[in-house]
Scaffold this active site. Structure first.
Site, PDB file in Angstrom:
ATOM      1  NE  ARG A 155      -6.544   9.305  -0.537  1.00  0.00           N
ATOM      2  CZ  ARG A 155      -6.958   8.641   0.519  1.00  0.00           C
ATOM      3  NH1 ARG A 155      -6.353   8.831   1.688  1.00  0.00           N
ATOM      4  NH2 ARG A 155      -7.950   7.788   0.447  1.00  0.00           N
ATOM      5  CG  ASP A 188      -1.974   1.050   1.202  1.00  0.00           C
ATOM      6  OD1 ASP A 188      -2.194   1.626   0.118  1.00  0.00           O
ATOM      7  OD2 ASP A 188      -2.572   1.321   2.259  1.00  0.00           O
ATOM      8  CG  ASP A 202      -4.580  -0.753   6.277  1.00  0.00           C
ATOM      9  OD1 ASP A 202      -5.440  -1.178   5.471  1.00  0.00           O
ATOM     10  OD2 ASP A 202      -4.094   0.393   6.200  1.00  0.00           O
ATOM     11  CG  ASN A 218     -13.273  -4.933   2.729  1.00  0.00           C
ATOM     12  OD1 ASN A 218     -13.967  -5.753   3.313  1.00  0.00           O
ATOM     13  ND2 ASN A 218     -13.727  -3.745   2.359  1.00  0.00           N
ATOM     14  CB  THR A 223      -2.222   3.333  -3.828  1.00  0.00           C
ATOM     15  OG1 THR A 223      -2.766   4.422  -3.092  1.00  0.00           O
ATOM     16  CG2 THR A 223      -1.965   3.775  -5.258  1.00  0.00           C
ATOM     17  N   GLY A 224      -5.299   3.187  -3.360  1.00  0.00           N
ATOM     18  CA  GLY A 224      -6.614   3.710  -3.723  1.00  0.00           C
ATOM     19  C   GLY A 224      -6.555   5.091  -4.348  1.00  0.00           C
ATOM     20  CG  ASP A 225      -3.760   7.949  -3.144  1.00  0.00           C
ATOM     21  OD1 ASP A 225      -4.834   8.099  -2.541  1.00  0.00           O
ATOM     22  OD2 ASP A 225      -2.650   8.069  -2.616  1.00  0.00           O
ATOM     23  CE  LYS A 275     -13.462  12.555   4.117  1.00  0.00           C
ATOM     24  NZ  LYS A 275     -14.436  12.079   5.079  1.00  0.00           N
ATOM     25  CD  GLU A 316     -12.755  11.041   8.052  1.00  0.00           C
ATOM     26  OE1 GLU A 316     -12.768  10.859   9.282  1.00  0.00           O
ATOM     27  OE2 GLU A 316     -13.711  10.757   7.304  1.00  0.00           O
TER      28      GLU A 316
END
Length: 1099
Positions: free
Chosen positions: A602, A387, A754, A757, A668-670, A555, A498
């Protein structure tokens, strides 16, 4: 419970009431409001307990444990030391010796058995204590708030009054009274038997007698969070929890008896009972022999021991056959000695100690090994799928830029306190990010105070900040500093993303605490829809208290949010009409997002809308409202760009991986541009200067989005020229597909994770790596190792340590087996030496054999297990687990060293007997000393001294299996004295060899011991033979290593020339681009080959 609090450990008395605290409350916790409970238990619902108070309560209440773990059982270890295959073989040899009235040999073997059991017990006990302490390190953790700061502590240190935060995937560390719950559900099947998750509430209270299953305002210890998040006050720990009452049910042992296979009607034939009993007996024998328990390497070595036992029997039969199966004592004892020479008695003990010491060293490098299997696997890793956020990067997000349509771009220049909203400056430019040059301060606008920016905006900035503040679970607040009284300290709790957004909103006085708390808050939270890795959005429903209007604030990932938006505002005016979101405007948003992303930011999109008076299906707005109804018809509010700087160690760690032949993939989710920028910065992608060497088809495969990758079939993925180095917008299912794709290409991969899922991918990976700080308990439970610092560099440290352990195991196993071959070879060839009676005269006495196996070699073998890593351990390709330690090089080395020692030992015996002893083998020299046996006894002593020295010197030579003993450090300038430094570096090995030298002399010169026990006598001028043979030993081994190095270089040159490269480079001599990115470059410019990777190794 704590050992020092035995009274507290057993304090769950019969009169303890279910639902009560460790100290009696006025009513059970579920019958009190959370305000009442906080007051009674002296807890602070905002800042939690202070660190000192938590420590005091830990002393008062004891550890949060359900009872003492089994721990280390000395009796079990002693039994295991005696009842194992190796020891039983020695016992068998002892019994044979006593049976033929060979009291001396039998007594020595008995002494060796006792010594082996005692030493093995203490070493095994130490190893078990080490593993026990590691198990406690890998136990569940919990996030608590102490002194206003969130921190992760072991669950055992939780105390009544602690303020605990839990989220999906966490395991509850204690019984807690909820004070805040958002969409919160727990699985209480372990406690109540309820198969469905239980939805929890905060404000309800219940009667004192309400059963555990109906206490909806309480979450129980050991239950798992299946949905949402919550915060609560701990009121019961340890045996005072509900699960404490049934703790004994948690420690059931699995039956070792195979079940009987039955027919549907429950009956089973006699053959089924026989089958079950036979399989159970087979399992017991397998466990006893060690071939069905332990790690793969331990099982492999146990099988090797069985093979060697078979060879030992064959050798004994050969001895008997060569002496015509004469039943005289000396023939049988010769057969026993030859059999013993093939038994590696110290192998299993040394392996256990080496692996236990390795796990202990791993902890020092921030890695906790959850099973020993992964310790072996680490050295074989070829690919790491990591990640980005918090692993390759610091996980400390800061908002660097924001864009609001109709307004412009805000750029934040940060101060030295990332969570302090009063530090740093804001620049504003009335342009879009795509129109700006962020490298120029003039292009980013002028520095403007937040108050002026707020005053100059009518509604658009306020709408944007409302989403920043309210679609957010982080808490940013200030308090008086404990260290510097009179000064203000800013603190933050929550997800790093956040927190960064909340700090940005707080710069404009839009702090969430101000908006939603107090006696008359402006906003009231109605429902929360947490971030979901599939929809990649997070939303809340808020009620405006003055107008009673409901609003949705959202968001998330830019593509997912703008897909739910239908309009936007292009001017800052109350009277402005919303404009529809067209394809052109979406393209404009994406262009601005890419401008931010190209800076490594990001980027998230923010949106909101005023909700109708009621949902489409009637009722009221709340958490039961279908999510699609909330996240639709939104108004686009803008973009915010967050920067997560790479860890200082990431670039060097990735470089080390490349040096070691390990490919690093970022999942990555980016956004792809953000991921690409960070990947280039840390070295996962080749530098832009090298991209010209990459073909278009390869370049397109190097960076992909999850949607692109998931759209491909398995056949199409396998047809890709290369697997992607970066997958952006990655979903958990994509990680699983990536692992499967790597496996189909024959790769051995490690995967980080982490979240809940991530569990499938962690289990599917060859080595699953969980994050110790940010990881959920579910992810940790699915993993093989846990990083205590969430740092990518720690993965590299773990791989290096795994390779070191693998190397050291290979070294000491080679040392043991080479000696076994040498001893067996000396005795078998020695059958040719026959005395006047026609019986073979053994060159080595039985006691000498046992002495060398157990006393001389045992400690050096252990010393090799503690050897530090060789200099180029991370400059060679991963080893294959298919061959394991038994590579072709290992087998050839074993045979060569064994035969070379055999030749030198026989040469020393022959020289003393035939060159200077007139070939006089005497009579009965296997049984007792006599004048006629003087030559044989002196020859035997010479051979014994030679073999002892060779065993000790071989340990030093095997510190590096290829480099010269006199030149183990290639960069050293100490050309003649470096070996002295090297032998002192591993002090355990040094003193083990010194002990081996010192203990040789008493066996040679103490009367009775030499003649009666060891069957040899003191030598004088024969030391000349020993010294000459020792010199030949060093010369032969050094020549063999030199020949190996030459052969490997020539093979590398031939392999490269065969592919048209003509460079003849070894793996370690290639540059990083050739090692890792070579397969991505055009063949005309690529240096190195896959053949080199698999075959060359180090020189």
């Amino acid at each position: 419970m704590s050992n020092r609090e035995p009274d507290k450990a057993g304090a769950r008395a019969d009169n303890h009431v279910s639902g009560q605290s460790n100290k009696h409350l006025t009513r059970p916790a579920h019958a009190l409001t959370h305000q009442q409970l906080a007051q009674e238990i002296r807890a602070d619902p905002l800042s939690g307990l202070t660190v000192d108070e938590a420590k005091r309560r830990l002393d008062e209440y004891g550890k949060n444990e359900l009872g003492e773990a089994e721990g280390v059982k000395p009796l079990t270890i002693i039994i295991a030391q005696i009842a194992n295959a190796m020891t039983l073989i020695l016992i068998l040899a002892m019994a044979v010796s006593f049976g033929i009235k060979s009291w001396i040999e039998g007594g020595v073997v008995a002494f060796v058995i006792a010594l082996n059991v005692v030493v093995g017990f203490f070493q095994e006990y130490s190893a078990e204590k080490t593993m026990d302490s590691l198990r406690s390190l890998s136990s569940p953790t919990a996030t608590v708030i102490r002194g206003g700061e969130a921190m992760v502590v072991p669950s055992g240190e939780i105390v009544p009054g602690d303020l605990v935060e839990v989220k999906m995937g966490d395991t509850l560390p204690a019984d807690i009274r909820l004070i805040e719950a958002k969409n919160f559900e727990t699985d209480e099947a372990l406690l109540t038997g309820e198969s469905l998750p239980v939805r929890k509430t905060v404000d309800q209270t219940f009667d004192d007698t309400t059963g555990p299953g109906d206490r909806l305002n309480v979450a129980y210890s050991s239950s798992t969070v299946t949905k949402g998040r919550a915060k609560g006050i701990v009121f019961a720990t340890g045996t005072f929890t509900e699960i404490g009452a049934i703790a004994s049910a948690l420690h059931k042992k699995d039956s070792k008896i195979r079940p009987v296979k039955r027919k549907p009607n429950g009956h089973a034939g006699p053959h089924r009972y026989l089958e079950a009993y036979t399989l159970t007996l087979g399992d017991a024998i397998g466990r006893f022999l060690g071939v069905s328990v332990g790690t793969p390497l331990q099982r492999k070595l146990s099988k090797l021991a069985m093979l060697l036992f078979g060879i030992a029997i064959i050798c004994a039969i050969i001895v008997l056959g060569a002496n015509k199966f004469d039943s005289r004592q000396e023939v049988i004892i010769y057969a026993v000695a030859t059999g013993l020479s093939m038994i590696p008695a110290s192998l299993v003990v040394v392996l256990t100690i080496t692996m236990a010491a390795g796990t202990k060293r791993m902890v020092e490098r921030n890695v906790i090994v959850r099973n020993l299997k992964s310790l072996e696997a680490l050295g074989a890793v070829t690919d790491i799928c990591s990640d980005k956020t918090g692993t390759l990067t610091q996980g400390k997000m800061v908002a660097r830029g924001a864009w609001i349509p109709g307004m412009g771009t805000y750029t934040v220049e940060l101060g030295d306190e990332p969570v302090n909203p009063t530090k740093g400056e804001i620049r504003f430019a009335n342009r879009m990010p795509s129109q700006m040059d962020f490298k120029s301060t003039t292009s980013t606008g002028t520095v403007t105070p937040p108050t002026e920016l707020m005053a100059s905006s009518t509604t658009r900035l306020q709408d944007f900040l409302s989403v920043c503040s309210l679609a957010n679970l982080a808490t940013v607040f200030s308090k008086e500093s404990d260290e510097n009284p009179g000064t203000t300290q800013w603190l933050a709790r929550g997800d790093p993303t956040e927190i960064a957004i909340q700090v940005f909103a707080s710069r404009f006085d839009f702090n969430r605490l101000r908006l939603v708390s107090g006696s008359s808050p402006e906003w009231q939270e109605v429902a929360e829809f947490p971030f979901d890795s599939d929809v990649k959005r997070m939303s809340v429903i808020m009620k405006h208290t003055s107008t009673n209007e409901h609003w949705a604030f959202t968001k998330g990932a830019v593509e997912r949010v703008i897909g739910a938006c239908v309009n936007y505002y292009d001017s800052d005016s109350d009277s402005a009409e919303p404009k529809p979101v067209t394809d052109d405007f979406r393209a404009e948003i994406l262009k601005n997002m890419e401008s931010f992303a190209s800076l490594g930011l990001r980027v998230l999109a923010l949106a909101s809308r005023r909700l109708p008076s009621e949902p489409e299906d009637g009722g009221v707005w709340g958490e039961e409202t279908p999510r699609p109804q909330v996240e639709s018809c939104l108004t686009f509010r803008g973009l915010i760009g967050l920067y997560d700087p790479p860890r200082p160690s990431s670039a060097s760690a990735v470089h080390q991986c490349h040096e070691a032949g390990i490919a690093v993939h970022m999942l990555t989710g980016d956004h792809p541009e953000t991921a690409k920028a960070i990947a280039i910065e840390v070295g996962i992608l080749p530098p832009l200067s090298s991209m010209s060497r990459v073909s278009a088809s390869v370049a397109s495969a190097m960076v992909m989005t999850a949607s692109q990758f998931d759209a491909l079939s398995d056949d199409q993925v396998d047809a890709l020229p290369v697997l992607p180095l970066v997958i952006a917008r990655c979903a958990p299912s994509t990680k699983v597909r990536m692992i499967e794709a790597l496996h189909r290409r024959g790769k051995f991969c490690a995967m980080t994770g982490d979240g809940v899922n991530d569990s499938p991918s962690l289990r599917r990976a060859d080595v699953g790596i969980a994050m110790g700080l940010s990881g959920s308990d579910v992810a940790k439970d699915a993993s093989d190792i846990v990083l205590t610092d969430d740092n990518f560099a720690s993965i590299v440290s773990a791989i290096e340590e795994g390779r070191r352990i693998f190397d050291n195991i290979q070294k000491f196993v080679l040392h043991v087996l080479a000696e076994n071959i040498a001893q067996a070879g000396t005795l078998l060839i020695g059958l040719a030496f026959k005395d006047a009676s026609g019986l073979s005269v053994f060159p080595l006495a039985p006691v000498e054999i046992v002495w060398i196996i157990m006393i001389t070699s045992g400690l050096p073998d252990m010393g090799l297990g503690f050897e530090r890593a060789v200099p180029d351990i991370m400059r060679r390709p991963p080893q294959s687990l298919d061959t394991g330690i038994f590579t072709m090089e290992f087998i050839i080395d074993m045979v060569f060293y064994g035969l070379w020692i055999t030749a030198l030992c026989l040469a020393s015996f022959v020289l003393r007997v035939y060159a200077w002893g007139n070939g006089n083998l005497g009579a009965g020299c296997n049984e007792r000393y006599s004048a006629s046996c003087e030559t044989v006894f002196r020859a035997r002593a010479t051979t014994f001294a030679c073999l002892t020295w060779f065993a000790l010197f071989l340990a030093w030579e095997l510190v590096d299996m290829r480099r010269s003993f006199f030149r183990m450090q290639p960069g050293s300038k100490k050309y003649f004295t470096q070996w002295m430094v090297d032998v002192w570096r591993n002090k355990f090995l040094f003193w083990a060899i010194v002990v081996g030298f010192v203990t040789l002399f008493p066996t040679l010169y103490i009367p009775v011991i030499n003649h009666v026990v060891f069957k040899h006598t003191g030598i004088s001028w024969e030391w000349g033979i020993v010294f000459i043979c020792a010199g030949l030993f060093f010369g032969g081994v050094e020549a063999w290593k030199w020949a190996k190095r030459v052969f490997i270089r020539r093979r590398a040159a031939k392999a490269n020339k065969g592919q048209g490269q003509g460079q003849g480079k070894l793996w370690k001599d290639m540059d990083v681009e050739e090692k890792i990115f070579g397969e991505y470059f055009d063949s005309s410019s690529c240096g190195g080959s896959e053949v080199d990777v698999k075959e060359k190794g180090r020189d």
